[in-house]
Design an enzyme around this catalytic site. Structure first.
Site, PDB file in Angstrom:
ATOM      1  CG  ASP A 166      -1.912  -1.128   1.220  1.00 45.06           C
ATOM      2  OD1 ASP A 166      -2.290  -1.561   0.114  1.00 45.06           O
ATOM      3  OD2 ASP A 166      -2.301  -1.582   2.311  1.00 45.06           O
ATOM      4  CG  ASP A 180      -6.852  -1.401  -1.477  1.00 41.20           C
ATOM      5  OD1 ASP A 180      -7.197  -2.599  -1.541  1.00 41.20           O
ATOM      6  OD2 ASP A 180      -5.855  -1.014  -0.838  1.00 41.20           O
TER       7      ASP A 180
END
Length: 255
Positions: A166, A180
């Site tokens: 991330d 995401d």
């Protein structure tokens, strides 16, 4: 042998002659089969296009997700924040061993199996996919699930335990990636399509079936039945005359 024929008898003989069909009986079969092939071919083409859209969207998401993750690994340092829009949006490299918000840390294999199950379900659902809007939504889900699944399968520390990369920081509340974003957009799209009543087969729930497609079996059956009724109601003039003549007249009462 008489040297002439009675005109009346010649007309009756001409009426009794049965005209042979001039059309090849296989022409009707070929026309019917050809029309069905055209309809089936059009249906297959209309179904192949949404499936192609689904896979195209999914592949684009996976490629972009993996490229941006590789860029984050090479360009960003662990824990160092780079502001893009003040505190609202920034870049920070995070290796996430769990789900969103670092939920269920250490249970990566569970989310890997869930992502694999989602992929299998979408592939099965795509067999009945006709709607392009649903194709885009499901393609986003598939691409996002596969993008994070690749991390959990192939990245350190090992198979089914890999950490998801991330790097997009949303004001310190959430750090995510392109996969995401795709999943969130897909969720919004699915909610809109579901509330609007649109189905994956291209129909809309609650909509009245006012008109049927041209050439459908039901409409063809009704048309044939109407023609047969019209033929049954219409009586030939000669037949009606003969039937009237054959009915005996009522006897006259000699008063």
């Amino acid at each position: 042998m008489p040297d002439h024929l009675d005109p009346a008898s010649s007309e009756e003989a001409a009426d009794n002659v049965v005209s042979l069909p001039t059309d090849n009986p296989f022409d009707t079969v070929e026309k019917t089969t050809g029309s069905q092939d055209d309809e089936n071919g059009g249906g297959r083409r209309s179904q192949r296009l949404p499936v192609a859209v689904l896979w195209t969207v999914a592949i684009i998401i996976v490629v972009v997700d993996q490229i941006t993750k590789q860029w984050a690994l090479s360009a960003l340092a662990d824990g160092r924040h780079t502001a893009l829009l003040g505190r609202a949006l920034g870049l920070v490299l995070v290796r996430n061993p769990g789900a969103a918000f670092s939920f269920a840390t250490g249970q990566t294999w569970i989310f890997a199996l869930i992502a694999l199950l989602v992929v299998i379900i979408i592939i099965r659902v795509s067999r009945n996919l006709v709607s392009r809007s649903w194709a885009v939504a499901l393609g986003l889900v598939l691409g996002g699930a596969v993008g994070n699944l690749i991390d959990r399968l192939l990245r350190e520390p090992g198979f089914l335990r890999g950490h998801v990369i991330d790097f997009i920081d949303y004001g310190g509340y959430f750090v995510g990636n392109i996969a995401d974003i795709a999943i969130v957009l897909a969720a919004v799209g699915i909610i809109i399509l579901s509330l609007g009543g649109w189905e994956i087969d291209g129909t809309r729930a609650g909509a009245d079936d006012v008109s049927e497609p041209k050439g459908s079996t039901a409409s063809a059956g009704r048309t044939g039945g109407a023609r047969r009724r019209r033929r049954g109601e219409a009586k030939p003039s000669g037949t009606s005359g003969a039937s009237e003549a054959s009915v005996p007249a009522d006897p006259v009462d000699p008063a």
